[in-house]
Design an enzyme around this catalytic site. Structure first.
Site, PDB file in Angstrom:
ATOM      1  N   CYS A 269      -0.519   3.976   2.161  1.00  0.00           N
ATOM      2  CA  CYS A 269      -0.412   3.846   3.627  1.00  0.00           C
ATOM      3  C   CYS A 269       1.154   4.035   4.026  1.00  0.00           C
ATOM      4  O   CYS A 269       1.349   4.711   5.276  1.00  0.00           O
ATOM      5  CB  CYS A 269      -0.563   2.586   4.001  1.00  0.00           C
ATOM      6  SG  CYS A 269      -2.244   1.673   3.361  1.00  0.00           S
ATOM      7  N   ASP A 270       2.337   3.526   3.063  1.00  0.00           N
ATOM      8  CA  ASP A 270       3.565   3.551   3.719  1.00  0.00           C
ATOM      9  C   ASP A 270       4.416   4.392   2.844  1.00  0.00           C
ATOM     10  O   ASP A 270       5.684   4.536   3.156  1.00  0.00           O
ATOM     11  CB  ASP A 270       3.787   1.931   3.732  1.00  0.00           C
ATOM     12  CG  ASP A 270       3.033   1.035   4.630  1.00  0.00           C
ATOM     13  OD1 ASP A 270       2.549   1.602   5.438  1.00  0.00           O
ATOM     14  OD2 ASP A 270       2.749   0.030   4.316  1.00  0.00           O
TER      15      ASP A 270
ATOM     16  N   CYS B 281       0.956  -1.177   0.101  1.00  0.00           N
ATOM     17  CA  CYS B 281      -0.096  -0.163   0.037  1.00  0.00           C
ATOM     18  C   CYS B 281       0.861   1.234  -0.142  1.00  0.00           C
ATOM     19  O   CYS B 281       1.468   1.755   0.890  1.00  0.00           O
ATOM     20  CB  CYS B 281      -0.854   0.060   1.214  1.00  0.00           C
ATOM     21  SG  CYS B 281      -2.106   1.072   1.513  1.00  0.00           S
TER      22      CYS B 281
HETATM   23  C1  LIG Z   1       0.400  -3.923   5.749  1.00  0.00           C
HETATM   24  C2  LIG Z   1      -0.849  -3.016   5.462  1.00  0.00           C
HETATM   25  C3  LIG Z   1      -0.831  -1.520   5.995  1.00  0.00           C
HETATM   26  C4  LIG Z   1      -1.743  -0.675   6.010  1.00  0.00           C
HETATM   27  N1  LIG Z   1      -1.796   0.262   6.421  1.00  0.00           N
HETATM   28  C5  LIG Z   1      -2.569   1.261   6.401  1.00  0.00           C
HETATM   29  C6  LIG Z   1      -2.619   2.761   6.830  1.00  0.00           C
HETATM   30  O1  LIG Z   1      -1.539   3.071   7.293  1.00  0.00           O
HETATM   31  N2  LIG Z   1      -3.456   3.308   6.701  1.00  0.00           N
HETATM   32  C7  LIG Z   1      -4.710   3.107   6.413  1.00  0.00           C
HETATM   33  O2  LIG Z   1      -5.591   3.907   6.188  1.00  0.00           O
HETATM   34  N3  LIG Z   1      -5.073   2.102   5.779  1.00  0.00           N
HETATM   35  C8  LIG Z   1      -3.966   1.266   5.769  1.00  0.00           C
HETATM   36  N4  LIG Z   1      -4.017  -0.116   5.081  1.00  0.00           N
HETATM   37  C9  LIG Z   1      -5.205  -0.666   4.568  1.00  0.00           C
HETATM   38  C10 LIG Z   1      -6.268  -1.119   5.619  1.00  0.00           C
HETATM   39  O3  LIG Z   1      -5.691  -1.709   6.476  1.00  0.00           O
HETATM   40  C11 LIG Z   1      -7.647  -1.332   4.874  1.00  0.00           C
HETATM   41  O4  LIG Z   1      -7.972  -0.536   4.186  1.00  0.00           O
HETATM   42  C12 LIG Z   1      -8.750  -1.514   5.995  1.00  0.00           C
HETATM   43  O5  LIG Z   1      -8.200  -2.261   7.075  1.00  0.00           O
HETATM   44  C13 LIG Z   1      -9.914  -2.190   5.308  1.00  0.00           C
HETATM   45  O6  LIG Z   1     -10.956  -2.312   6.418  1.00  0.00           O
HETATM   46  P1  LIG Z   1     -11.980  -3.555   6.019  1.00  0.00           P
HETATM   47  O7  LIG Z   1     -13.048  -3.344   7.682  1.00  0.00           O
HETATM   48  O8  LIG Z   1     -12.659  -3.300   4.933  1.00  0.00           O
HETATM   49  O9  LIG Z   1     -11.275  -4.668   6.229  1.00  0.00           O
HETATM   50  P2  LIG Z   1     -10.017  -5.889   6.944  1.00  0.00           P
HETATM   51  O10 LIG Z   1      -9.476  -4.712   7.820  1.00  0.00           O
HETATM   52  O11 LIG Z   1      -9.476  -6.364   5.925  1.00  0.00           O
HETATM   53  O12 LIG Z   1     -10.851  -6.592   7.844  1.00  0.00           O
HETATM   54  C14 LIG Z   1     -11.804  -7.768   7.360  1.00  0.00           C
HETATM   55  C15 LIG Z   1     -12.277  -8.587   8.367  1.00  0.00           C
HETATM   56  O13 LIG Z   1     -13.270  -9.588   8.118  1.00  0.00           O
HETATM   57  C16 LIG Z   1     -13.069 -10.797   8.601  1.00  0.00           C
HETATM   58  N5  LIG Z   1     -13.668 -11.668   7.700  1.00  0.00           N
HETATM   59  C17 LIG Z   1     -13.171 -12.102   6.191  1.00  0.00           C
HETATM   60  N6  LIG Z   1     -14.176 -13.038   5.824  1.00  0.00           N
HETATM   61  C18 LIG Z   1     -14.782 -13.416   6.907  1.00  0.00           C
HETATM   62  C19 LIG Z   1     -15.526 -14.515   7.031  1.00  0.00           C
HETATM   63  N7  LIG Z   1     -16.160 -15.373   6.309  1.00  0.00           N
HETATM   64  N8  LIG Z   1     -16.288 -14.689   8.324  1.00  0.00           N
HETATM   65  C20 LIG Z   1     -16.094 -13.648   9.327  1.00  0.00           C
HETATM   66  N9  LIG Z   1     -15.094 -12.675   9.267  1.00  0.00           N
HETATM   67  C21 LIG Z   1     -14.568 -12.717   8.143  1.00  0.00           C
HETATM   68  C22 LIG Z   1     -11.400 -10.895   8.744  1.00  0.00           C
HETATM   69  O14 LIG Z   1     -11.196 -11.804   9.888  1.00  0.00           O
HETATM   70  C23 LIG Z   1     -11.297  -9.337   9.199  1.00  0.00           C
HETATM   71  O15 LIG Z   1     -11.509  -8.972  10.526  1.00  0.00           O
HETATM   72  C24 LIG Z   1      -3.107  -1.004   5.239  1.00  0.00           C
HETATM   73  C25 LIG Z   1      -3.206  -2.291   4.632  1.00  0.00           C
HETATM   74  C26 LIG Z   1      -2.218  -3.278   4.787  1.00  0.00           C
HETATM   75  C27 LIG Z   1      -2.218  -4.652   4.269  1.00  0.00           C
END
Ligand SMILES: Cc1cc2nc3c(=O)[nH]c(=O)nc-3n(C[C@H](O)[C@H](O)[C@H](O)COP(=O)(O)OP(=O)(O)OC[C@H]3O[C@@H](n4cnc5c(N)ncnc54)[C@H](O)[C@@H]3O)c2cc1C
Length: 326
Positions: free
Chosen positions: A143-144, A140
């Site tokens: 992000c980084d 990302c």
């Molecule tokens: C290494 C890294 C660094 C990042 N740094 C930043 C940053 O500095 N700033 C920023 O804004 N964004 C950052 N991001 C991006 C950010 O993490 C994502 O945009 C954000 O987490 C998305 O949130 P979300 O809630 O949609 O999904 P996610 O955070 O991906 O969470 C998905 C959730 O769904 C659950 N899940 C999936 N399938 C199922 C299922 N079938 N049953 C039950 N649970 C399930 C998983 O266990 C998880 O808890 C980073 C991403 C990465 C990979």
């Protein structure tokens, strides 16, 4: 043998910023939300050490710490946070049916999907090593990228997102080397042209990653090879960005929800509504554009508000004399 069927008002699937924010809003609207965390409690941010762009943390925060705080906030309003993986859904009838860990069946008035999207990596041992160490591998740039200001980085990928990320990095870094596996970009002409016309981006075609190099703690370079000539050489770099796509965690919804060709859930524009009434989506599971914690949290809020309004409208049309909805 399957357990007794549970009936709940609002089920939230996923425990990233989208899921916990939906939970905070749903709980405060008396919807008694139940949230299943999945196999990655706290979501993607638990894999990063530094989050500096989420509002409210002037000194930055680690991903795991931030997600613990979001969980605490959701639980403060009595969200029922549970361990469990949703393995199957059936959205074909009036009742939305969901199965957890294959056995537990739940019937839900509303479902908020916040299952995120996983970044794809090359799968090299050295890439995974420095990714886990937080030592210079990232999927990302937004992000980084900031952590590599005035440094040299390498980025892998040839699609529109890769071009966008390379261009973003070029404004922060002194040099960006872009590795393209084929002899041309997959990206649209306009995106490819933007990269080609940026002075501090060097594009290496027919070039793949052999090894991410480092000192055991942080990345120091990348060894690449030309897949036509098999020649290898090393590129000094402190950051290695992988931009080869994401996989939305939406397989279980296929056949019920409208998905795009990559698997992102298609929402009604400007809302969190899906093609099924009472089923809402938030976060990266529907977002191939922004993919940020703050946008995931924002759409989590939207999903809870949409779910609350859906239930309120349904209650308004409930005919007590016949016990049916009009
Ligand atoms: C290494 C890294 C660094 C990042 N740094 C930043 C940053 O500095 N700033 C920023 O804004 N964004 C950052 N991001 C991006 C950010 O993490 C994502 O945009 C954000 O987490 C998305 O949130 P979300 O809630 O949609 O999904 P996610 O955070 O991906 O969470 C998905 C959730 O769904 C659950 N899940 C999936 N399938 C199922 C299922 N079938 N049953 C039950 N649970 C399930 C998983 O266990 C998880 O808890 C980073 C991403 C990465 C990979």
């Amino acid at each position: 043998m399957s357990e007794e069927i549970e009936r709940i008002k609002c089920l939230i699937i996923g425990s990233g910023p989208a899921g916990y924010t939906a939970a905070i809003y749903a709980a405060r609207a008396n919807m008694s939300p139940v949230l299943y965390q999945g196999t990655q409690p706290g979501g993607q941010l638990t894999t990063t050490n530094e989050v500096e762009n989420f509002p409210g943390y002037p000194e930055g925060v680690t991903g795991p710490e931030m997600m613990m705080e979001l969980q605490k906030q959701a639980e403060r309003f009595e969200t029922d946070v549970r361990n469990g993986w949703v393995t199957k859904v059936d959205f074909s009838g009036d009742t939305h049916k969901v199965w957890v860990n294959e056995t537990k069946e739940i019937h839900c008035d509303t479902v908020i999907i916040s299952t995120g999207a996983s970044a794809k990596y090359l799968g090299l041992d050295s890439e995974q090593k420095y990714l886990k160490l937080g030592g210079g591998v990232s999927a990302c740039a937004v992000c980084d990228g900031f952590f590599y200001k005035n440094q040299e980085v390498v980025i892998v990928g040839a699609g529109d997102s890769a071009c966008e990320e390379a261009h973003y990095l070029s404004k922060l870094c002194t040099k960006v080397t872009m590795l393209v596996r084929r002899d041309e970009f997959r990206a649209s002409k306009i995106m490819a042209a933007r990269v080609k016309n940026t002075e501090n981006i060097e594009i290496l075609y027919n070039t793949e990653t052999d090894e991410v190099l480092g000192d055991g703690q942080v990345v120091t370079g990348v060894r690449v090879f030309n897949n036509k000539t098999n020649e290898r050489h090393e590129i000094p770099a402190t950051g290695f960005f992988v931009a080869i796509g994401h996989k939305p965690n939406t397989d279980i919804f296929k056949g019920f929800l409208d998905l795009d060709e990559t698997g992102y859930i298609i929402n009604v524009p400007g809302t969190s509504k899906t093609n099924i009434e009472g089923v809402f989506v938030s976060g990266d599971a529907a977002d191939h554009v922004y993919r940020q914690a703050v946008t995931a949290a924002g759409t989590g809020c939207m999903a809870a508000l949409d779910a609350e309004r859906y239930l309120a409208a349904k209650d308004a049309t409930f005919d007590v004399s016949t016990s049916t909805y009009n």
